[in-house]
Design a protein around this motif. Structure first.
Motif, short mmCIF file in Angstrom:
data_model
loop_
_atom_site.label_atom_id
_atom_site.label_comp_id
_atom_site.label_asym_id
_atom_site.label_seq_id
_atom_site.Cartn_x
_atom_site.Cartn_y
_atom_site.Cartn_z
N GLN A 124 54.03 60.73 38.89
CA GLN A 124 53.82 60.13 40.21
C GLN A 124 52.38 60.31 40.66
O GLN A 124 51.77 59.37 41.21
CB GLN A 124 54.76 60.77 41.23
CG GLN A 124 54.68 60.14 42.61
CD GLN A 124 55.07 58.68 42.61
OE1 GLN A 124 56.22 58.34 42.34
NE2 GLN A 124 54.12 57.79 42.90
N ASP A 125 51.82 61.48 40.44
CA ASP A 125 50.42 61.72 40.82
C ASP A 125 49.48 60.79 40.06
O ASP A 125 48.52 60.25 40.62
CB ASP A 125 50.04 63.17 40.55
CG ASP A 125 50.71 64.14 41.52
OD1 ASP A 125 51.25 63.68 42.54
OD2 ASP A 125 50.68 65.36 41.24
N ALA A 126 49.77 60.58 38.76
CA ALA A 126 48.93 59.67 37.97
C ALA A 126 49.10 58.24 38.44
O ALA A 126 48.13 57.48 38.52
CB ALA A 126 49.30 59.79 36.49
N SER A 127 50.32 57.86 38.76
CA SER A 127 50.57 56.52 39.28
C SER A 127 49.79 56.27 40.55
O SER A 127 49.17 55.22 40.73
CB SER A 127 52.07 56.33 39.53
OG SER A 127 52.34 55.11 40.17
N ASP A 128 49.80 57.26 41.44
CA ASP A 128 49.05 57.13 42.69
C ASP A 128 47.55 57.02 42.42
O ASP A 128 46.85 56.23 43.06
CB ASP A 128 49.33 58.33 43.59
CG ASP A 128 50.77 58.37 44.08
OD1 ASP A 128 51.46 57.34 44.02
OD2 ASP A 128 51.20 59.46 44.52
N ALA A 129 47.07 57.83 41.49
CA ALA A 129 45.63 57.88 41.21
C ALA A 129 45.12 56.59 40.56
O ALA A 129 43.98 56.18 40.80
CB ALA A 129 45.31 59.08 40.32
N HIS A 167 61.02 54.05 37.23
CA HIS A 167 60.61 53.46 38.50
C HIS A 167 59.11 53.68 38.74
O HIS A 167 58.39 52.76 39.15
CB HIS A 167 61.43 54.07 39.63
CG HIS A 167 61.12 53.51 40.98
ND1 HIS A 167 61.41 52.22 41.35
CD2 HIS A 167 60.51 54.08 42.07
CE1 HIS A 167 61.02 52.01 42.59
NE2 HIS A 167 60.47 53.12 43.05
N ILE A 168 58.65 54.90 38.47
CA ILE A 168 57.23 55.23 38.66
C ILE A 168 56.36 54.39 37.74
O ILE A 168 55.35 53.81 38.16
CB ILE A 168 57.00 56.73 38.43
CG1 ILE A 168 57.66 57.55 39.53
CG2 ILE A 168 55.51 57.04 38.34
CD1 ILE A 168 57.75 59.03 39.23
N ILE A 169 56.73 54.34 36.47
CA ILE A 169 55.93 53.59 35.49
C ILE A 169 55.92 52.10 35.82
O ILE A 169 54.87 51.44 35.78
CB ILE A 169 56.48 53.83 34.07
CG1 ILE A 169 56.29 55.29 33.65
CG2 ILE A 169 55.79 52.91 33.06
CD1 ILE A 169 57.04 55.68 32.40
N PHE A 170 57.09 51.56 36.15
CA PHE A 170 57.20 50.14 36.48
C PHE A 170 56.29 49.77 37.65
O PHE A 170 55.53 48.78 37.59
CB PHE A 170 58.66 49.81 36.83
CG PHE A 170 58.92 48.36 37.11
CD1 PHE A 170 59.36 47.51 36.11
CD2 PHE A 170 58.75 47.84 38.39
CE1 PHE A 170 59.61 46.17 36.38
CE2 PHE A 170 58.99 46.51 38.67
CZ PHE A 170 59.43 45.67 37.65
N ARG A 171 56.36 50.56 38.69
CA ARG A 171 55.57 50.25 39.89
C ARG A 171 54.07 50.39 39.61
O ARG A 171 53.26 49.63 40.14
CB ARG A 171 55.98 51.16 41.04
CG ARG A 171 57.38 50.87 41.56
CD ARG A 171 57.67 51.62 42.84
NE ARG A 171 56.80 51.18 43.93
CZ ARG A 171 56.80 51.71 45.15
NH1 ARG A 171 57.63 52.71 45.44
NH2 ARG A 171 55.99 51.26 46.08
N ALA A 217 52.82 47.37 37.48
CA ALA A 217 52.82 46.13 38.26
C ALA A 217 51.54 45.95 39.06
O ALA A 217 51.21 44.83 39.47
CB ALA A 217 54.03 46.11 39.20
N THR A 218 50.79 47.05 39.28
CA THR A 218 49.57 46.97 40.09
C THR A 218 48.30 46.82 39.25
O THR A 218 47.21 46.75 39.83
CB THR A 218 49.41 48.22 40.97
OG1 THR A 218 49.06 49.36 40.14
CG2 THR A 218 50.67 48.52 41.75
N ALA A 219 48.42 46.79 37.93
CA ALA A 219 47.22 46.71 37.09
C ALA A 219 46.34 45.54 37.55
O ALA A 219 46.83 44.43 37.72
CB ALA A 219 47.60 46.54 35.63
#
Length: 204
Positions: free
Chosen positions: A78-83, A136-140, A143-145
């Protein structure tokens, strides 16, 4: 399997953290079959009565330790996803891969012992929940790339998670030598990047 109660105050949280650390130490020294709540309590410097306030039996203790470990892995993702949200796909891929492998290696060598715990306990509901949240974290995140998109993001999410989980597990359940761990740490982020770049198409 669930703990009798969870800590709400800093002192109680410190006690549970000490119990978790002692559990890993006893696993490493005495093995899964040699672990008892009495040995863990002695290693943690707490009374058996204090142990039983939180964990009614050894299975509940081991389940809680495993759950705590897996929660840390999810938090790292989650932290990596946010970053890396909204960043180019290559950066995001390496960031997710690096976060996952570092979270798994942070508890070494104890994290290796937890694979045995997971195999011995009834953990299907816990693992299913962790997998759902990780997907869910990876998917979201993907999707923002900023520079790429995917024809089937659900399939790519599944494949990326399996790539990360399977590669790390193969090393940690194998020899887990310093050389193997170093290779895992350096190459898994590149593997994630190569797969995701290959599976993507430019964002129009």
């Amino acid at each position: 399997m669930k703990p009798r109660k969870m800590p709400r105050q800093a002192r109680s949280a410190a006690t549970v953290a000490a119990i978790f650390e002692a559990t890993i130490q006893v696993l490493l020294s005495d093995g899964y079959n040699g672990l008892t709540t009495t040995r863990v309590a002695a290693r943690a410097g707490v009374s058996v009565g204090t142990m039983y306030q939180y964990f009614p039996h050894r299975q509940a203790l081991l389940y809680a330790v495993l759950e705590n470990y897996l929660e840390e892995v999810v938090k790292a993702l989650q932290d990596a996803s946010d970053a890396f949200s909204g960043k180019p796909l290559g950066q995001m891929a390496e960031g997710l891969g690096r976060a996952y492998v570092e979270a798994k290696l942070r508890g070494m060598p104890g994290s290796r012992a937890l694979y045995v715990v997971a195999a011995e306990l009834e953990t299907a509901p816990l693992v299913d929940d962790i997998v759902r949240r990780a997907n869910h974290i990876i998917f979201r995140a993907l999707a923002t790339a900023s520079d790429a998109t995917f024809d089937d993001l659900h399939k790519v999410t599944y494949a990326l998670r399996v790539l990360m989980v399977g590669t790390v597990r193969a090393v940690l359940e194998g020899d887990a030598s310093p050389a193997s761990v170093a290779t895992l740490r350096s190459e898994l982020p590149l593997m994630c990047k190569a797969y995701l770049v290959g599976a993507s198409k430019p964002r129009s």
